[in-house]
Each structure stands twice: as C-alpha cells, then as structure tokens.
Scaffold this motif. Structure first.
Motif: not given
Length: 168
Positions: A98-104, A126-132
């Motif tokens: 749900e959050r951006s998780c900078q660096g993940l 990686c902007v407002e939430s993180f998805s890959l």
C-alpha cells in the motif's frame, strides 16, 4: 430599615461565600502543585514553576511520541504481499504494498540475481504504492529453483529492505 439590613446581610453572605470559594481554590492549588507556601504570591510563583515544568514534560513526551509514531510506521507499516506462481516456462512473481517502499525494488532484483533468475518481462510502480509483476525463468547453470525457493529469497529481500529502512 429592614430592606437595608437584608442587603447588608446578603453582601456579607456573598463575601463569606466568595472567601470560602477562594480559600478552597487556593487549597486545591496547593495540593496540585505540592506547595507549602502560605502567602498567595509565593503560591502563585510555585504554581507558575509547576506549570512550566508540566509544559516541559509535555513537550518532551510529544517529541518522544512523534519519534515513536514515526518508528511505529516503519515497524508496523503494511508489509508487502508476495505471490509466486509457477507457469509453464517460468515463474510469475507479484509483490504489492500500500505504500511506496522506496528501495525495495533493488533488494528484490538482487535476490533474483542471486537465484540466477532471468527476468524476461516486468512491470513496476513505486510512486504512491509499490507493485511489481515480473516473469522470470531460471538460467541453465542455476541450482534447483522452484516457487518456494523464489518466495523464500524474495521474502528475505523484503526483510533485508525492512531492516535497512528501519536504521534510516
């Protein structure tokens, strides 16, 4: 004459009542501030010092609370959700938070590299939430790689990322 006496009596009752209320208020103030002062001025000075001390403690608690809240966001923030699916030719890896998780993303890609997993196609945000979403295949010279191994390595990458972000 009677009217005048009645008014005088009312004034006296009012004064006694006011003094009683004032006396009780002063007693409460002494009790709250733990003051033994007998003079009103000394009591007021003690109360002022007491209030300043309370303000100082409140500021310290607020600062600790802000720091604790910030730490709590890091510690108890939503963990990324991981899903690994085995497909005919490879693996579909999905990580969402749900959050951006900078660096993940860097930690996850390093995990893929350690596994010898070649990413053929990927979408990341990686902007407002993180998805890959990544589709990968194992390289020929790699050890046994299955969905469970990939899940363990990516979970470890997420945990490593989390530990590093907690130190910042």
């Amino acid at each position: 004459m009677r009217e005048r006496e009645k008014r005088e009596r009312e004034k006296m009752v009012y004064r006694v009542h006011r003094r009683t209320v004032l006396f009780r208020s002063i007693q409460k103030l002494r009790s709250i501030t733990n003051s033994n002062a007998r003079r009103k001025t000394s009591l007021i000075l003690n109360a002022t010092k007491y209030i300043r001390g309370l303000k100082q403690k409140l500021q310290e608690l607020n600062q600790l609370g802000v720091a604790a809240a910030a730490q709590n966001v890091i510690d108890n923030g939503p963990m990324p959700v991981l899903k690994v699916e085995t497909q005919e030719e490879g693996f579909m890896i999905k990580v969402v938070c749900e959050r951006s998780c900078q660096g993940l993303l860097t930690f996850i890609l390093e995990g893929f590299e350690r596994l010898g997993l070649e990413v053929l196609q990927a979408r990341a945000s990686c902007v407002e939430s993180f998805s890959l979403e990544a589709f990968g295949i194992k390289e020929n010279n790699t050890l046994h790689v299955d969905a469970q191994v990939i899940e363990q390595v990516v979970s470890q990458a997420i945990q490593n990322w989390r530990e590093v972000t907690m130190q910042c």
